[in-house]
Scaffold this motif. Sequence first.
Motif, PDB file in Angstrom:
ATOM      1  N   UNK A   1       0.810  -1.210   0.000  1.00 55.49           N
ATOM      2  CA  UNK A   1       0.000   0.000   0.000  1.00 55.49           C
ATOM      3  C   UNK A   1       0.843   1.260   0.000  1.00 55.49           C
ATOM      4  N   UNK A   2       1.968   1.212   0.673  1.00 51.72           N
ATOM      5  CA  UNK A   2       2.807   2.394   0.747  1.00 51.72           C
ATOM      6  C   UNK A   2       3.310   2.776  -0.638  1.00 51.72           C
ATOM      7  N   UNK A   3       3.702   1.756  -1.372  1.00 51.86           N
ATOM      8  CA  UNK A   3       4.162   2.007  -2.736  1.00 51.86           C
ATOM      9  C   UNK A   3       3.027   2.578  -3.571  1.00 51.86           C
ATOM     10  N   UNK A   4       1.861   1.954  -3.435  1.00 53.67           N
ATOM     11  CA  UNK A   4       0.731   2.384  -4.249  1.00 53.67           C
ATOM     12  C   UNK A   4       0.325   3.806  -3.897  1.00 53.67           C
ATOM     13  N   UNK A   5       0.382   4.134  -2.616  1.00 54.37           N
ATOM     14  CA  UNK A   5      -0.012   5.476  -2.213  1.00 54.37           C
ATOM     15  C   UNK A   5       0.956   6.514  -2.755  1.00 54.37           C
ATOM     16  N   UNK A   6       2.234   6.205  -2.711  1.00 58.68           N
ATOM     17  CA  UNK A   6       3.213   7.130  -3.276  1.00 58.68           C
ATOM     18  C   UNK A   6       2.960   7.317  -4.758  1.00 58.68           C
ATOM     19  N   UNK A   7       2.672   6.222  -5.394  1.00 51.73           N
ATOM     20  CA  UNK A   7       2.402   6.263  -6.829  1.00 51.73           C
ATOM     21  C   UNK A   7       1.224   7.195  -7.125  1.00 51.73           C
ATOM     22  N   UNK A   8       0.173   7.012  -6.380  1.00 51.20           N
ATOM     23  CA  UNK A   8      -1.018   7.814  -6.608  1.00 51.20           C
ATOM     24  C   UNK A   8      -0.785   9.288  -6.281  1.00 51.20           C
ATOM     25  N   UNK A   9      -0.068   9.492  -5.206  1.00 53.75           N
ATOM     26  CA  UNK A   9       0.088  10.870  -4.753  1.00 53.75           C
ATOM     27  C   UNK A   9       0.827  11.698  -5.794  1.00 53.75           C
ATOM     28  N   UNK A  10       1.795  11.095  -6.419  1.00 52.77           N
ATOM     29  CA  UNK A  10       2.561  11.847  -7.406  1.00 52.77           C
ATOM     30  C   UNK A  10       1.996  11.712  -8.799  1.00 52.77           C
ATOM     31  N   UNK A  11       1.016  10.867  -8.945  1.00 51.72           N
ATOM     32  CA  UNK A  11       0.476  10.610 -10.267  1.00 51.72           C
ATOM     33  C   UNK A  11       1.602  10.179 -11.210  1.00 51.72           C
ATOM     34  N   UNK A  12       2.360   9.225 -10.770  1.00 51.48           N
ATOM     35  CA  UNK A  12       3.579   8.863 -11.471  1.00 51.48           C
ATOM     36  C   UNK A  12       3.293   7.856 -12.577  1.00 51.48           C
ATOM     37  N   UNK A  13       4.221   7.770 -13.504  1.00 49.00           N
ATOM     38  CA  UNK A  13       4.125   6.749 -14.545  1.00 49.00           C
ATOM     39  C   UNK A  13       4.591   5.414 -13.996  1.00 49.00           C
ATOM     40  N   UNK A  14       5.634   5.475 -13.221  1.00 47.03           N
ATOM     41  CA  UNK A  14       6.106   4.250 -12.586  1.00 47.03           C
ATOM     42  C   UNK A  14       6.661   4.614 -11.214  1.00 47.03           C
ATOM     43  N   UNK A  15       6.400   3.756 -10.276  1.00 46.05           N
ATOM     44  CA  UNK A  15       6.982   3.918  -8.947  1.00 46.05           C
ATOM     45  C   UNK A  15       7.637   2.600  -8.595  1.00 46.05           C
ATOM     46  N   UNK A  16       8.828   2.688  -8.111  1.00 44.86           N
ATOM     47  CA  UNK A  16       9.521   1.464  -7.769  1.00 44.86           C
ATOM     48  C   UNK A  16       9.898   1.485  -6.303  1.00 44.86           C
ATOM     49  N   UNK A  17       9.984   0.316  -5.742  1.00 43.65           N
ATOM     50  CA  UNK A  17      10.354   0.252  -4.338  1.00 43.65           C
ATOM     51  C   UNK A  17      11.838  -0.027  -4.224  1.00 43.65           C
ATOM     52  N   UNK A  18      12.497   0.759  -3.455  1.00 46.03           N
ATOM     53  CA  UNK A  18      13.908   0.539  -3.192  1.00 46.03           C
ATOM     54  C   UNK A  18      14.067   0.117  -1.745  1.00 46.03           C
ATOM     55  N   UNK A  19      14.950  -0.820  -1.534  1.00 43.28           N
ATOM     56  CA  UNK A  19      15.196  -1.212  -0.153  1.00 43.28           C
ATOM     57  C   UNK A  19      16.698  -1.279   0.041  1.00 43.28           C
ATOM     58  N   UNK A  20      17.080  -1.244   1.263  1.00 50.60           N
ATOM     59  CA  UNK A  20      18.514  -1.309   1.517  1.00 50.60           C
ATOM     60  C   UNK A  20      19.005  -2.723   1.240  1.00 50.60           C
ATOM     61  N   UNK A  21      20.245  -2.796   0.888  1.00 52.49           N
ATOM     62  CA  UNK A  21      20.805  -4.078   0.461  1.00 52.49           C
ATOM     63  C   UNK A  21      20.909  -5.000   1.662  1.00 52.49           C
ATOM     64  N   UNK A  22      20.437  -6.209   1.526  1.00 49.77           N
ATOM     65  CA  UNK A  22      20.439  -7.108   2.679  1.00 49.77           C
ATOM     66  C   UNK A  22      21.851  -7.518   3.056  1.00 49.77           C
TER      67      UNK A  22
END
Lengths: 456, 636
Positions: free
Chosen positions: A120-141
């Motif tokens: 949901x967090x990713x989707x919300x960011x996507x919606x908020x910016x009205x982005x073409x693509x939103x990707x999730x980045x995470x720190x390297x394990x």
Amino acid sequence: MDFQVVVLAGGNSKNLTPLVSKELPKPLLPVANCPVLNYVLHQLEQSNLKDLIVVVEGEDTALLVGAWISGTFIDRLHVEIAAVPEDIGTAGALRAISHHLTAKDILVVSGDLVSDVPPGALAATHRRHDAAVTTMLCSIPVSGPLESGSSGGKDKAKKLGRYNIIGLDPSKQFLLHIATGAEIEKDARISKRILHAVGQMEMRSDLMDAHMYAFKRSVLQEVLDIKDTFQSLKEDVLPYLVRSQLKSEALLNRTPQGEENSNEKVSSQNNQAFISRILANASTPSFHGLYSENPDGSSSTRKTHKCCVYIASSSSYCVRLNSIQAFMDINRDVTGDADHLLSPNNIIGPSPKLGTKTTVGPNCRLGEGSEMGDKCQVKRSIIGRHCRIGSHVKAVNSVVMNHVTIGDGCIIQGSVICSNVQLQERVVLKDCQVGAGFVVTAGSEYKAESLAKKEK
Amino acid sequence: MDPRRTARTVSGPKVRQVGFFTPAPPERSISDPPRFQDPIQPPSPSPTQVNDHSPSGNSLSPVMIPPAHHHSDNFLRTALQVTSPTKAFSYSAKTVTIPPENEDVASSFSPGRKVFSAKSPSSFPGVKASSVPASELTTVSVVNLPPGISEKAGGASVEVQNDRPVSAKTLKEKTSKAERRALQEAQRAAKAAAKAEGTKASSAASKVVTSANTKPSKAAKSSSQKNDGSQVAASEKKGGDRAPEKDRKKDAPHPRMQYDDKSRVEKAKKRAVVKQTEARNRVELFRHLPQYEHGTQLPDLETKFFELDPMHPAVYKVGLQYLSGDIRGGNARCIAMFQAFKEAIKDYSTPPEKTLIRDLAARISSYVSFLIECRPLSISMGNAIKFLKNRIAKLPLALSESEAKSTLMLDIDRFINEKIILSEKVIVKHAVTKIQDGDVLLTYGASSVVEMILLHAHELGKHFHVVVVDSRPKLEGQLLLRRLVRKGLSCTHTHVNAVSCIMQDVTRVFLGASSVLSNGTVYSRVGTACVAMVAHAFRVPVLVCCEAYKFHERVQLDSICFNELGNPDAISKVQGREEINYLDGLVNQENLQLLNLIYDATPSDYVSMIITDYGMIPPTSVPVIVREYRRDHLWS
């Protein structure tokens, strides 16, 4: 919320041989005795996303995966399986099911993602910016086994691999540059146009693309349509979208605007412009807006689209199962630090039968129906269902899958033993992978080898 | 109109303090000003709507606590149960075709349910045949529609019947017991849901009764308000304390909750969707205002994206944008909200056994309370919401659902066009006459109307100079400046601390406003009062440009009793300058309180003229407009 979810479950990954096979495709590879796909589906279910499309490579694999899903998630999820040919890549897989995509935005999740970051967090960011693509980045394990007194795996010191080189804008909301795969080793090529528009770019190599994307459907379909050669989302589509964000082809913006206009035909065009101007002036423009502005202030024909990122907080867990090392790491973490990922229904069945003086250390998981002989030691290991383990067996940092027979006096360190393997007496394995159905003869010793049955 | 009269006489003594001043006697009467009362409320057609439109439940003010959700938990759950399977089925129904040649595959795939396989991509219009063969979807797992709930989808239930035999055949031998059990459980759930719904309805009914019961006392209260303005505060307070327990349990809390009342804050928090941690070190004088830890709300709300089922995506998006500050300014927020509501109304369908008028009003209220949790409403939004609710309440009962929806959507468009856009144009037309060649105009912050005035005057070929005064932390003036400079206007940019130096060159001051209150007080971005005061001292005329829909009949003398608190971190840090960190580590200390006010109130004495869509008026004429025009235009 008008999101459609596509889970790219994959099929037989070459990176994971000999763990995966025709009978045990990658989505069903057990992590702490429960298929890896379960983690993704469980998480989606928790987020109230119950309508999924699972894309699997290969017809046979699809049947296997479908059978498992229908057995596990019946009445909980509405899942549709799509079988795609093997080796067409993630982009190809999406292309194949492109005609089933109808929602406004598409959430694409890799089936091998073990994570507790809410989609949901990713989707919300996507919606908020009205982005073409939103990707999730995470720190390297953190990779490599825990170095707490174990002799195994010391040669593999903790090292942070470089997965991606990522360029972010100062507000850490937009993706300006991404290098993946082979490109990492090459020189970074950064568009001067983007750099000029943003002014400042932050290059990070400590972030990893988690392969969870939210795409605007129209954009995704356009790109897949036009760029026939694109094979991979991660290596082709995403970098392409990032590269072209300030000179996006007109068609990328055409469809959504058309939709908006049709929604509000009642009000005249003039008023529409007014409203959009008020709304645009109300917010701090991103560099996209500034760039598309002409020097005289009117918005021009320069089309842009936004590529956003959602950076998962460092406390959350997010790893992809795409190598044997990652498999070991995830097994370790899921039983250890990140045990909240396990859904409660798959913790342990009826407790296994243990012989006398057998010790099972912490961070272990034993499947139901397994039997162990006397004086065994199990530390930080996972043992599947219905295994028969003899006496004087030592298992450290290992994964033993289902129906494995282990003879007396075996020592297993940092190894993966697949289903139906037979280890005869006094076998010593260190950092090995044993493929399904393999028989290790008595007394043999292996170190850092991959053992598998010959394909007939 | 009596309460306003008395209110004005109360404000008669020149209380000129703008910023901080000790609570003097007049302050008490303002802290409970006459709320939106009978003059503007339509006579309620039925007792049930009394509940919805009673002043305590419905009056919207810029600073108010989130009213409760009208959906109880149970209701959410049933809605979830019901909607998701129907959606699922309608989706599969769209693509199901069973080509005969795949029959063997279907039978071999025993544990799952091979429902269909569509091989031909050409059957989907608009799909380009690509090199990759289009793949088919196989439904392997479905969510069973709980029998007994026959919500809104004949098609879905038909689809179930189509689906069942296929699955039943394959599953019967193996998991018939499990399936029976699942069926039983689903039925039980359905029964429970129906029960919950029933109790909810009955509780709603009882609520109506209680509200009807309490109504006389309220009427009495309001009449006493009319009689004696100075007594209002005391009597209302007492009434609040005396309120029966039942009344307190009502899900709509007091609209202007005092945030220093701990027990009420706790109760409100339980109902909140957005997780709000309250800031600890609040300035004593402003404790009654909601103040939250910024930075925790947005991520928390984001994670809930898919879990808030009843929230319409458009509303959700707008809420996120409010919270993150992507949309700001009274007009923009109002337009964005209305556009989201329009989307929501478009997708709305009345659940069975409910009437559109009441259900939609409740739905809108829940949206509004969500938006309030994201950021307190502006007065313009409050007025707009009142307009919309009024329109909903006044819909003729005979109207069909689609007609009602289109009427409402047209109403929303009309509101945006007439009340915002057209009035801005009229204001521009009026204001441009006040700009002459050689003028030096000063503006503060970034007002959309003022911007349009300046641009229009520039287009007319007038030669003038603009001074844009700005202030930290938002630096909105810079955005305005950017757009003005791009259009070729000659500008000066300065900060509010230098306003006294630059004021001697200025010939006119144009200010925007968030609201104009009926005693002529201009409620606007913090700093406006300061600019107006300096301009007054230099005898420079101050023209306030404000659309009439932002007018409000409240009387406010200071900026303490109603205001909004912004993020306190914004003033302790300088954006983009990490090295300025003198307050690092001190922020959470007991003896440091940070205050970031958003609005202030400019007394009418400093305002020379208010330019509105009804013409240019002195501030003393605001009540006339509020009284005479609002009723005709906004509420009918």
